[in-house]
Write an enzyme that holds these catalytic residues in place. Sequence first.
Site, PDB file in Angstrom:
ATOM      1  N   PHE A 166       0.838  -1.193   0.000  1.00  0.00           N
ATOM      2  CA  PHE A 166       0.000   0.000   0.000  1.00  0.00           C
ATOM      3  C   PHE A 166       0.872   1.241   0.000  1.00  0.00           C
ATOM      4  O   PHE A 166       2.053   1.200   0.361  1.00  0.00           O
ATOM      5  CB  PHE A 166      -0.937   0.001   1.221  1.00  0.00           C
ATOM      6  N   CYS A 167       0.282   2.356  -0.432  1.00  0.00           N
ATOM      7  CA  CYS A 167       0.954   3.651  -0.417  1.00  0.00           C
ATOM      8  C   CYS A 167      -0.115   4.727  -0.277  1.00  0.00           C
ATOM      9  O   CYS A 167      -1.288   4.413  -0.071  1.00  0.00           O
ATOM     10  CB  CYS A 167       1.794   3.850  -1.676  1.00  0.00           C
ATOM     11  N   THR A 168       0.264   5.980  -0.403  1.00  0.00           N
ATOM     12  CA  THR A 168      -0.668   7.074  -0.105  1.00  0.00           C
ATOM     13  C   THR A 168      -1.906   7.057  -0.999  1.00  0.00           C
ATOM     14  O   THR A 168      -3.035   7.013  -0.529  1.00  0.00           O
ATOM     15  CB  THR A 168       0.034   8.433  -0.233  1.00  0.00           C
TER      16      THR A 168
ATOM     17  N   ILE B 233      -4.068   4.518   0.727  1.00  0.00           N
ATOM     18  CA  ILE B 233      -4.494   4.828   2.099  1.00  0.00           C
ATOM     19  C   ILE B 233      -5.619   5.860   2.100  1.00  0.00           C
ATOM     20  O   ILE B 233      -6.571   5.769   2.885  1.00  0.00           O
ATOM     21  CB  ILE B 233      -3.302   5.365   2.914  1.00  0.00           C
TER      22      ILE B 233
END
Length: 314
Positions: free
Chosen positions: A193-195, A222
């Site tokens: 996952f990332c922003t 996220i």
Amino acid sequence: MEEYSWKIDQRFISHFSAMLLTVASFYKFVRLDNYAEKREPILTFCRSHGIRGTILLAEEGINGTIAGSAEAIHSVLAFLKSDPRLADLEHKESLADELPFERLKVKLKKEIVTLGRPEADPNQQVGIYVSPQEWNQMISDPEVVLIDTRNDYEVSIGTFHKAINPKTKSFREFPDYVQQHLDPAKHKKIAMFCTGGIRCEKASSYMKSQGFQEVYQLKGGILKYLEEVPVEESLWQGECFVFDERISVQHGLEPGSYEMCRSCGHPISEADKASYDYEEGISCPYCFDTLTPEKRTRQQERQRQLEYAKKRNK
């Protein structure tokens, strides 16, 4: 009387909503052979609508975060989607009470998110998308290795329960982390996952090229998870760093509690500001020990200029 009060409330709500600004984030990996030719028309259109923020254009696609009135944002998105290659461009929205960007930039880049590995091509292959609603079940699987693909300073203020922090200082270091710590023969299920989802497109594509078979990624990142998953069901811990003047957001994409050190860019909490190493605009606990006399002088002068400008604007 009750009806009158209701009308007053509605007018207040409508007025307050009109005062708020819209922040839109978007990206799409798609072959844009004429990306350089698109810069001026996009820049001109955004300027004419009072937009601020940054849009990156590359042969591999488009990536941007912009802010303005809701009407202006929707006009820009419609303009971008008028290109058939961007017709299905998805975006995420949040609200801000002031512009989170100082100016508008439309830049030409080699990559819309820099990894520096040509074998990582999201236009060819990516991981399996997992919706925010399905994410909790995915990362609760004991066989899944959960990896936060963001940089260390981002992870420091919030991440998912039991997520691995690769401790990278830049996204370019992620392939080295994979080579040193992960093995396709041992780690059968990888979830990342990332922003906003864009780094995972490159990361998952790279991992697929290295022989990892089951690679999953949080669709929308996220930000989409915090927007759609109720706080009482959330496995997120802390706040999420964002690359604008808001610094961080919480569930529901509400503004967070962090500020940013103007010297090193690290997010700082109220506890950090209470440190002897903190001096507004000059240093914080994360950069105090590495601050050279020359940089301290520059930061002091910059801070004096900012304070002078604030006094003049009062």
